[in-house]
Motif scaffolding. Structure first.
Motif, PDB file in Angstrom:
ATOM      1  N   GLY A  82      -3.970  34.556 -13.861  1.00 10.99           N
ATOM      2  CA  GLY A  82      -3.016  33.871 -14.715  1.00 10.99           C
ATOM      3  C   GLY A  82      -1.592  33.931 -14.206  1.00 10.99           C
ATOM      4  N   ALA A  83      -1.366  34.688 -13.141  1.00  7.54           N
ATOM      5  CA  ALA A  83      -0.024  34.781 -12.561  1.00  7.54           C
ATOM      6  C   ALA A  83       0.476  33.427 -12.072  1.00  7.54           C
ATOM      7  N   VAL A  84      -0.444  32.482 -11.866  1.00 10.51           N
ATOM      8  CA  VAL A  84      -0.031  31.157 -11.394  1.00 10.51           C
ATOM      9  C   VAL A  84       0.914  30.487 -12.390  1.00 10.51           C
ATOM     10  N   PHE A  85       0.815  30.866 -13.669  1.00  8.24           N
ATOM     11  CA  PHE A  85       1.701  30.280 -14.674  1.00  8.24           C
ATOM     12  C   PHE A  85       3.162  30.554 -14.359  1.00  8.24           C
ATOM     13  N   PHE A  86       3.460  31.774 -13.914  1.00 11.55           N
ATOM     14  CA  PHE A  86       4.849  32.146 -13.635  1.00 11.55           C
ATOM     15  C   PHE A  86       5.370  31.415 -12.397  1.00 11.55           C
ATOM     16  N   TYR A  87       4.491  31.212 -11.428  1.00 10.18           N
ATOM     17  CA  TYR A  87       4.884  30.429 -10.259  1.00 10.18           C
ATOM     18  C   TYR A  87       5.132  28.978 -10.650  1.00 10.18           C
ATOM     19  N   GLY A 134       8.334  28.685 -12.425  1.00 10.31           N
ATOM     20  CA  GLY A 134       9.420  28.749 -11.449  1.00 10.31           C
ATOM     21  C   GLY A 134       9.568  27.449 -10.691  1.00 10.31           C
ATOM     22  N   ASP A 135       8.434  26.780 -10.416  1.00  9.75           N
ATOM     23  CA  ASP A 135       8.472  25.498  -9.722  1.00  9.75           C
ATOM     24  C   ASP A 135       9.205  24.444 -10.551  1.00  9.75           C
ATOM     25  N   VAL A 136       8.976  24.477 -11.860  1.00  9.28           N
ATOM     26  CA  VAL A 136       9.645  23.519 -12.748  1.00  9.28           C
ATOM     27  C   VAL A 136      11.152  23.751 -12.728  1.00  9.28           C
ATOM     28  N   ILE A 137      11.548  25.019 -12.827  1.00  7.08           N
ATOM     29  CA  ILE A 137      12.976  25.351 -12.773  1.00  7.08           C
ATOM     30  C   ILE A 137      13.566  24.939 -11.434  1.00  7.08           C
ATOM     31  N   LEU A 138      12.822  25.205 -10.365  1.00  4.59           N
ATOM     32  CA  LEU A 138      13.275  24.854  -9.021  1.00  4.59           C
ATOM     33  C   LEU A 138      13.507  23.350  -8.895  1.00  4.59           C
ATOM     34  N   ALA A 139      12.568  22.557  -9.400  1.00  8.22           N
ATOM     35  CA  ALA A 139      12.697  21.093  -9.323  1.00  8.22           C
ATOM     36  C   ALA A 139      13.939  20.614 -10.069  1.00  8.22           C
ATOM     37  N   LYS A 140      14.237  21.248 -11.204  1.00  7.54           N
ATOM     38  CA  LYS A 140      15.415  20.873 -11.983  1.00  7.54           C
ATOM     39  C   LYS A 140      16.702  21.229 -11.235  1.00  7.54           C
ATOM     40  N   LEU A 163      -1.556  28.835 -20.851  1.00  4.66           N
ATOM     41  CA  LEU A 163      -0.173  28.354 -20.776  1.00  4.66           C
ATOM     42  C   LEU A 163       0.053  27.523 -19.516  1.00  4.66           C
ATOM     43  N   PHE A 164      -0.645  27.886 -18.437  1.00  2.82           N
ATOM     44  CA  PHE A 164      -0.548  27.117 -17.189  1.00  2.82           C
ATOM     45  C   PHE A 164      -1.035  25.684 -17.414  1.00  2.82           C
ATOM     46  N   PHE A 165      -2.164  25.528 -18.108  1.00  3.23           N
ATOM     47  CA  PHE A 165      -2.698  24.194 -18.361  1.00  3.23           C
ATOM     48  C   PHE A 165      -1.802  23.408 -19.319  1.00  3.23           C
ATOM     49  N   ILE A 166      -1.204  24.090 -20.275  1.00  4.27           N
ATOM     50  CA  ILE A 166      -0.265  23.416 -21.176  1.00  4.27           C
ATOM     51  C   ILE A 166       0.927  22.892 -20.387  1.00  4.27           C
ATOM     52  N   LEU A 167       1.413  23.731 -19.457  1.00  2.00           N
ATOM     53  CA  LEU A 167       2.523  23.312 -18.601  1.00  2.00           C
ATOM     54  C   LEU A 167       2.111  22.147 -17.709  1.00  2.00           C
ATOM     55  N   MET A 168       0.899  22.219 -17.165  1.00  2.00           N
ATOM     56  CA  MET A 168       0.407  21.140 -16.309  1.00  2.00           C
ATOM     57  C   MET A 168       0.331  19.823 -17.075  1.00  2.00           C
ATOM     58  N   LYS A 169      -0.092  19.886 -18.327  1.00  2.00           N
ATOM     59  CA  LYS A 169      -0.162  18.678 -19.147  1.00  2.00           C
ATOM     60  C   LYS A 169       1.222  18.076 -19.340  1.00  2.00           C
ATOM     61  N   ILE A 211     -11.639  18.333 -10.178  1.00  2.00           N
ATOM     62  CA  ILE A 211     -12.270  19.480  -9.521  1.00  2.00           C
ATOM     63  C   ILE A 211     -11.385  20.710  -9.629  1.00  2.00           C
ATOM     64  N   PHE A 212     -10.096  20.549  -9.342  1.00  2.00           N
ATOM     65  CA  PHE A 212      -9.162  21.674  -9.412  1.00  2.00           C
ATOM     66  C   PHE A 212      -9.048  22.203 -10.839  1.00  2.00           C
ATOM     67  N   PHE A 213      -9.022  21.286 -11.804  1.00  2.00           N
ATOM     68  CA  PHE A 213      -8.932  21.695 -13.209  1.00  2.00           C
ATOM     69  C   PHE A 213     -10.145  22.546 -13.585  1.00  2.00           C
ATOM     70  N   VAL A 214     -11.334  22.060 -13.264  1.00  2.73           N
ATOM     71  CA  VAL A 214     -12.565  22.781 -13.604  1.00  2.73           C
ATOM     72  C   VAL A 214     -12.623  24.121 -12.878  1.00  2.73           C
ATOM     73  N   ALA A 215     -12.261  24.126 -11.587  1.00  2.00           N
ATOM     74  CA  ALA A 215     -12.305  25.363 -10.797  1.00  2.00           C
ATOM     75  C   ALA A 215     -11.376  26.422 -11.376  1.00  2.00           C
ATOM     76  N   LEU A 216     -10.159  26.031 -11.732  1.00  2.00           N
ATOM     77  CA  LEU A 216      -9.209  26.987 -12.299  1.00  2.00           C
ATOM     78  C   LEU A 216      -9.646  27.444 -13.684  1.00  2.00           C
ATOM     79  N   ALA A 217     -10.171  26.517 -14.490  1.00  2.00           N
ATOM     80  CA  ALA A 217     -10.629  26.878 -15.834  1.00  2.00           C
ATOM     81  C   ALA A 217     -11.761  27.897 -15.753  1.00  2.00           C
ATOM     82  N   ILE A 218     -12.719  27.659 -14.866  1.00  2.31           N
ATOM     83  CA  ILE A 218     -13.835  28.602 -14.681  1.00  2.31           C
ATOM     84  C   ILE A 218     -13.313  29.950 -14.198  1.00  2.31           C
ATOM     85  N   LEU A 219     -12.368  29.917 -13.265  1.00  4.62           N
ATOM     86  CA  LEU A 219     -11.800  31.153 -12.733  1.00  4.62           C
ATOM     87  C   LEU A 219     -11.130  31.969 -13.835  1.00  4.62           C
TER      88      LEU A 219
END
Length: 244
Positions: free
Chosen positions: A217-222, A225-231, A165-171, A138-146
């Motif tokens: 698309g700003a969610v990609f930068f967040y 940043g989350d990935v860097i934060l986790a590391k 790029l956000f979806f590539i990162l999510m994958k 559901i979240f994937f479809v909602a974001l893709a449509i958005l």
């Protein structure tokens, strides 16, 4: 539950804390109140409320922080500094957006930490965990449509590019639910902040990429940043364990 617990060092007891639930659930209401006080309207009608918003954000951060357990505390602590660095890069150096005054508000780094912590807690809610597979779709479809709607109907090329790029990162991150919940928290705060004109995104990022205010698309930068934060926190945790 096992899929969710695959998130590095996630402690499910984090989300069993009722105070954490409260601060996460209250996040939307707090966001509206705090950003309204820093809004152009509030400043023009009453007084410059930024100092009050600063106090509210830092207080809320502290309440959230001291209600959390070790791992989430480390995430929030590091997020404050990582967020400020991101502001210097994306706001000041690259000029992708600007605040209503020339300075970066003090509340912003603490606000980013609150956004992250809220998304983190939401991802651990039992009903979300038990319906994880369905909700991911559901979240994937909602974001893709958005991303597609703002891209094609509002000419937001920025969101088309960085949404992809956000979806590539999510994958790459195996579609972890926590990134979806954080993304929706980010979208919410971006919509509220730009509505109150606390900050404004430029119409052409880097002078060439059309974007709306705010670009979804700003969610990609967040997420990046989350990935860097986790590391960072993972490295911190490993060093702590070695020293012990």
């Amino acid at each position: 539950m096992s899929r969710f617990l695959a998130i590095p060092f996630f402690n499910f007891h984090e989300v069993k804390n009722r105070k954490l639930f409260f601060y996460a659930y209250f996040f939307p209401f707090f966001t509206v109140l705090a950003l309204f006080i820093d809004s152009v309207f509030f400043t023009a009608t009453y007084f410059d409320g930024r100092s009050l918003t600063n106090v509210l954000a830092i207080t809320y951060f502290c309440l959230f922080f001291f209600s959390a357990q070790a791992y989430l505390r480390k995430l929030m602590f590091c997020m404050v500094f990582l967020s400020y660095l991101g502001e210097l890069i994306f706001c000041k150096a690259l000029g992708m957006y600007a605040y209503r005054t020339i300075d970066i508000p003090l509340y912003v780094p603490f606000g980013h930490a609150i956004v992250y912590a809220s998304g983190f807690v939401f991802a651990g809610i039992p009903i979300i965990i038990s319906n994880e597979k369905k909700l991911k779709k559901i979240f994937f479809v909602a974001l893709a449509i958005l991303f597609l709607m703002v891209g094609f109907f509002l000419n937001d090329v920025f969101s088309l590019i960085f949404g992809l790029l956000f979806f590539i990162l999510m994958k790459r991150k195996k579609w972890q639910m926590v990134y979806f919940t954080i993304a929706f928290c980010v979208i919410f705060i971006e919509l509220v902040g730009t509505y109150f004109r606390c900050w404004t995104w430029v119409p052409k990022t880097f002078g060439i990429i059309p974007a709306v205010n705010p670009p979804m698309g700003a969610v990609f930068f967040y997420a990046g940043g989350d990935v860097i934060l986790a590391k960072i926190v993972s490295y911190w945790k490993s060093k702590t364990e070695i020293s012990i």
